[in-house]
Design a protein around this motif. Structure first.
Motif, PDB file in Angstrom:
ATOM      1  N   LEU A  83      12.507   4.136  -2.671  1.00 12.76           N
ATOM      2  CA  LEU A  83      13.545   4.937  -2.030  1.00 12.76           C
ATOM      3  C   LEU A  83      12.909   6.265  -1.633  1.00 12.76           C
ATOM      4  N   TYR A  84      13.075   6.610  -0.350  1.00  9.29           N
ATOM      5  CA  TYR A  84      12.454   7.835   0.165  1.00  9.29           C
ATOM      6  C   TYR A  84      13.535   8.764   0.682  1.00  9.29           C
ATOM      7  N   ASP A  85      13.503  10.016   0.217  1.00 13.84           N
ATOM      8  CA  ASP A  85      14.463  11.026   0.655  1.00 13.84           C
ATOM      9  C   ASP A  85      13.852  11.803   1.818  1.00 13.84           C
TER      10      ASP A  85
ATOM     11  N   ASP B 243       0.859  -1.183   0.000  1.00  9.94           N
ATOM     12  CA  ASP B 243       0.000   0.000   0.000  1.00  9.94           C
ATOM     13  C   ASP B 243       0.895   1.233   0.000  1.00  9.94           C
ATOM     14  N   MET B 244       0.971   1.886  -1.148  1.00  6.20           N
ATOM     15  CA  MET B 244       1.872   3.028  -1.320  1.00  6.20           C
ATOM     16  C   MET B 244       1.474   4.201  -0.427  1.00  6.20           C
ATOM     17  N   SER B 245       0.219   4.219   0.052  1.00  9.41           N
ATOM     18  CA  SER B 245      -0.217   5.360   0.850  1.00  9.41           C
ATOM     19  C   SER B 245       0.280   5.276   2.303  1.00  9.41           C
ATOM     20  N   GLU B 246       0.796   4.077   2.678  1.00  9.22           N
ATOM     21  CA  GLU B 246       1.372   3.944   4.025  1.00  9.22           C
ATOM     22  C   GLU B 246       2.622   4.808   4.134  1.00  9.22           C
ATOM     23  N   LEU B 247       2.890   5.296   5.324  1.00  5.32           N
ATOM     24  CA  LEU B 247       4.139   6.020   5.533  1.00  5.32           C
ATOM     25  C   LEU B 247       5.297   5.069   5.236  1.00  5.32           C
ATOM     26  N   PRO B 248       6.358   5.560   4.582  1.00  5.02           N
ATOM     27  CA  PRO B 248       7.456   4.660   4.243  1.00  5.02           C
ATOM     28  C   PRO B 248       8.045   3.968   5.466  1.00  5.02           C
ATOM     29  N   ILE B 249       8.114   4.673   6.582  1.00  5.66           N
ATOM     30  CA  ILE B 249       8.795   4.160   7.760  1.00  5.66           C
ATOM     31  C   ILE B 249       8.204   2.842   8.250  1.00  5.66           C
ATOM     32  N   GLN B 250       6.894   2.630   8.003  1.00  2.00           N
ATOM     33  CA  GLN B 250       6.262   1.395   8.475  1.00  2.00           C
ATOM     34  C   GLN B 250       6.712   0.176   7.684  1.00  2.00           C
ATOM     35  N   ARG B 251       7.224   0.411   6.493  1.00  4.51           N
ATOM     36  CA  ARG B 251       7.574  -0.700   5.630  1.00  4.51           C
ATOM     37  C   ARG B 251       9.021  -1.136   5.769  1.00  4.51           C
ATOM     38  N   PHE B 252       9.883  -0.211   6.171  1.00  2.00           N
ATOM     39  CA  PHE B 252      11.298  -0.521   6.174  1.00  2.00           C
ATOM     40  C   PHE B 252      11.626  -1.525   7.274  1.00  2.00           C
ATOM     41  N   GLU B 253      12.599  -2.370   7.002  1.00  3.45           N
ATOM     42  CA  GLU B 253      13.031  -3.471   7.890  1.00  3.45           C
ATOM     43  C   GLU B 253      12.259  -4.766   7.638  1.00  3.45           C
ATOM     44  N   ALA B 254      10.931  -4.695   7.440  1.00  2.00           N
ATOM     45  CA  ALA B 254      10.162  -5.931   7.268  1.00  2.00           C
ATOM     46  C   ALA B 254      10.413  -6.546   5.885  1.00  2.00           C
ATOM     47  N   MET B 255       9.979  -7.779   5.721  1.00  2.00           N
ATOM     48  CA  MET B 255      10.047  -8.452   4.419  1.00  2.00           C
ATOM     49  C   MET B 255       9.129  -7.714   3.444  1.00  2.00           C
TER      50      MET B 255
ATOM     51  N   TRP C  30      15.975  -8.513  -4.317  1.00  2.00           N
ATOM     52  CA  TRP C  30      15.964  -9.968  -4.479  1.00  2.00           C
ATOM     53  C   TRP C  30      17.253 -10.488  -5.112  1.00  2.00           C
ATOM     54  N   SER C  31      18.076  -9.614  -5.638  1.00  2.00           N
ATOM     55  CA  SER C  31      19.341 -10.084  -6.217  1.00  2.00           C
ATOM     56  C   SER C  31      20.393 -10.313  -5.132  1.00  2.00           C
ATOM     57  N   GLY C  32      20.202  -9.698  -3.972  1.00  2.00           N
ATOM     58  CA  GLY C  32      21.139  -9.900  -2.870  1.00  2.00           C
ATOM     59  C   GLY C  32      22.539  -9.389  -3.192  1.00  2.00           C
ATOM     60  N   SER C  33      23.612  -9.891  -2.537  1.00  2.00           N
ATOM     61  CA  SER C  33      23.453 -10.809  -1.417  1.00  2.00           C
ATOM     62  C   SER C  33      22.774 -10.122  -0.228  1.00  2.00           C
ATOM     63  N   THR C  34      22.419 -10.889   0.766  1.00  2.00           N
ATOM     64  CA  THR C  34      21.778 -10.341   1.946  1.00  2.00           C
ATOM     65  C   THR C  34      22.626  -9.223   2.564  1.00  2.00           C
ATOM     66  N   MET C  35      23.952  -9.441   2.639  1.00  2.00           N
ATOM     67  CA  MET C  35      24.828  -8.433   3.235  1.00  2.00           C
ATOM     68  C   MET C  35      24.923  -7.198   2.340  1.00  2.00           C
ATOM     69  N   PHE C  36      24.938  -7.412   1.025  1.00  2.00           N
ATOM     70  CA  PHE C  36      24.991  -6.283   0.094  1.00  2.00           C
ATOM     71  C   PHE C  36      23.746  -5.402   0.286  1.00  2.00           C
ATOM     72  N   ASP C  37      22.577  -6.030   0.340  1.00  2.00           N
ATOM     73  CA  ASP C  37      21.319  -5.296   0.518  1.00  2.00           C
ATOM     74  C   ASP C  37      21.263  -4.578   1.860  1.00  2.00           C
ATOM     75  N   ARG C  38      21.694  -5.287   2.879  1.00  2.00           N
ATOM     76  CA  ARG C  38      21.671  -4.723   4.220  1.00  2.00           C
ATOM     77  C   ARG C  38      22.493  -3.434   4.259  1.00  2.00           C
ATOM     78  N   ASP C  39      23.660  -3.479   3.603  1.00  2.00           N
ATOM     79  CA  ASP C  39      24.536  -2.314   3.622  1.00  2.00           C
ATOM     80  C   ASP C  39      24.069  -1.209   2.680  1.00  2.00           C
ATOM     81  N   LEU C  40      23.368  -1.568   1.605  1.00  2.00           N
ATOM     82  CA  LEU C  40      22.758  -0.536   0.749  1.00  2.00           C
ATOM     83  C   LEU C  40      21.775   0.288   1.575  1.00  2.00           C
ATOM     84  N   ARG C  41      20.963  -0.406   2.359  1.00  2.00           N
ATOM     85  CA  ARG C  41      19.952   0.273   3.181  1.00  2.00           C
ATOM     86  C   ARG C  41      20.600   1.106   4.278  1.00  2.00           C
ATOM     87  N   ARG C  42      21.646   0.528   4.875  1.00  2.00           N
ATOM     88  CA  ARG C  42      22.347   1.230   5.947  1.00  2.00           C
ATOM     89  C   ARG C  42      23.049   2.466   5.393  1.00  2.00           C
ATOM     90  N   PHE C  43      23.697   2.298   4.227  1.00  2.00           N
ATOM     91  CA  PHE C  43      24.366   3.430   3.580  1.00  2.00           C
ATOM     92  C   PHE C  43      23.354   4.540   3.281  1.00  2.00           C
TER      93      PHE C  43
END
Ligand code: DCP
Ligand code: MG
Length: 371
Positions: free
Chosen positions: A338-340, A246-258, A311-324
């Motif tokens: 992606l939300y600025d 649901d795009m109308s949800e605030l972005p923050i509610q979606r981040f971290e979850a699957m 979905w292309s991963g790796s899991t660590m690559f994705d994790r660090d993309l989000r952290r970066f």
């Protein structure tokens, strides 16, 4: 191989998304040991120690040469004291005594065995271990244990799905799914993703993303694929998860979850005759088929690039993309968008390159994301 010159190491980023990591790991002897330690910490719910060893392994995987002395690791990020002790032990003795001890530990061995079953996570494995169960026959003989559909199928097809899937098998499955997709809509797009997109030779499953330019049709597309595979008699198991996006949800509610896109977790029967180089392992070949785990996710076209990157991963690559994104750019990235936070707006992307550009990162090819 040559020892890593310290000058080259000074350039190694602490973010996996700023490193180029191919499948050719020059430091497997160390990273295998770190992964055992990480897994053991995970079984003991020591998440930050687990992550510490996963990060350490990821850094060593990116190095262009084998570590041959402790001094050469001096300028590397993410290597704590404990990791260095393990490296030193391996350099001196060829193995780590701490790791050997874990590998021979009954609890570690049992949790490792139980979590190798499709549908069994660390929590369930731990529960069974605490009940005194130690083997598959213990579990199957215990009438007080209720196995869900996924776990029942995990046991039923255990021999097949615990065996690695080869690249030739992944290619054969791509053509199976591709035929189904194009029987439905000629303009649908199917992409092989996960480890095989990163150039891995073997995987534990085969991951696909499918979408269509027609807005709102992506969910019925997935239903239709499932129907076709069912009619062909090759769908051994299917767990379908409808979209909750649901795009109308605030972005923050979606981040971290699957992610919330429509997806399905399948077990598919792959015929030997479809695989150019034959089935991986002899068991399947004598029977003429094997079972393979397949995941298919179906995002709407305007979120395709984000889903593909995730979905292309790796899991660590994705994790660090989000952290970066979060730490260095005040942006929120996940499999959807992606939300600025500074501009308070979503940044659109049609390709993965667009996303790297928004983040001010050099583009990293899928085969360089094996962090
Ligand atoms: N992924 C995700 N959301 C999920 C499941 C997976 O974003 N619900 C991501 C993480 C992985 C990628 O998708 O990087 C593929 O997941 P796999 O577990 O299949 O991992 P790989 O394909 O990288 O490895 P393997 O060779 O073990 O299949
Ligand atoms: Mg995979």
């Amino acid at each position: 191989p040559e020892d890593c010159p310290p000058t080259a190491e000074a350039a190694v980023s602490k973010y996996a998304c700023q490193r180029r990591t191919t499948t050719g790991n020059n430091n497997k002897i160390f990273t295998d040991a770190f992964e055992v330690l990480a897994e053991s910490y995970q079984f003991n719910e020591l998440e930050s120690r687990c992550l510490g060893f996963r990060r350490a392994a990821s850094v060593l995987k990116s190095l262009p040469c084998a570590v041959q002395s402790l001094e050469s690791t001096h300028n590397l990020p993410c290597l704590g004291e404990h990791a260095k002790v393990v490296i030193e032990e391996i350099l001196e003795h060829g193995l780590s005594f701490e790791v050997e001890k874990i590998l021979s530990d009954e609890r570690y061995q049992t949790l490792k065995l139980f979590t190798s079953v499709f549908g069994v996570g660390p929590k369930t494995a731990e529960k069974w271990y605490r009940r005194g169960l130690r083997s598959f026959s213990d579990i199957l003989a215990d009438s007080s244990i209720h196995l869900n559909q996924m776990q029942q199928n995990g046991f039923l097809h255990y021999g097949d799905i615990s065996r690695a899937v080869s690249e030739a098998e992944a290619r054969a499955l791509t053509s199976v799914i591709d035929e189904a997709v194009h029987a439905i809509t000629p303009d649908a797009v199917l992409t092989l993703t996960g480890g095989f997109r990163r150039g891995k030779e073997f995987g534990h499953d085969v991951d696909f993303i499918v979408t269509t330019p027609e807005p709102g049709k992506e969910e019925s597309l997935l239903h239709n694929i499932i129907n076709i595979l069912t009619k062909q008699g090759i769908l051994l198991y299917c767990e379908y998860q409808p979209s909750t996006f649901d795009m109308s949800e605030l972005p923050i509610q979606r981040f971290e979850a699957m992610d919330q896109f429509a997806k399905c977790f399948l077990i598919v029967r792959l015929e030997s005759s479809r695989v150019e180089e034959g089935l991986h392992g002899d068991e399947g070949d004598s029977r003429g088929w094997r079972a393979v785990r397949v995941d298919v996710v179906s995002p709407p076209l305007d979120h395709y690039a984000f889903a593909l990157l995730g979905w292309s991963g790796s899991t660590m690559f994705d994790r660090d993309l989000r952290r970066f994104a979060r730490v260095e750019r005040r942006m929120l990235l996940d499999n959807h968008c992606l939300y600025d936070k500074t501009k308070k707006e979503f940044l659109a992307a049609t390709t993965e390159k667009d996303i790297f550009t928004h983040l001010g990162l050099e583009y990293i090819e899928p085969w360089q994301r094996n962090a």
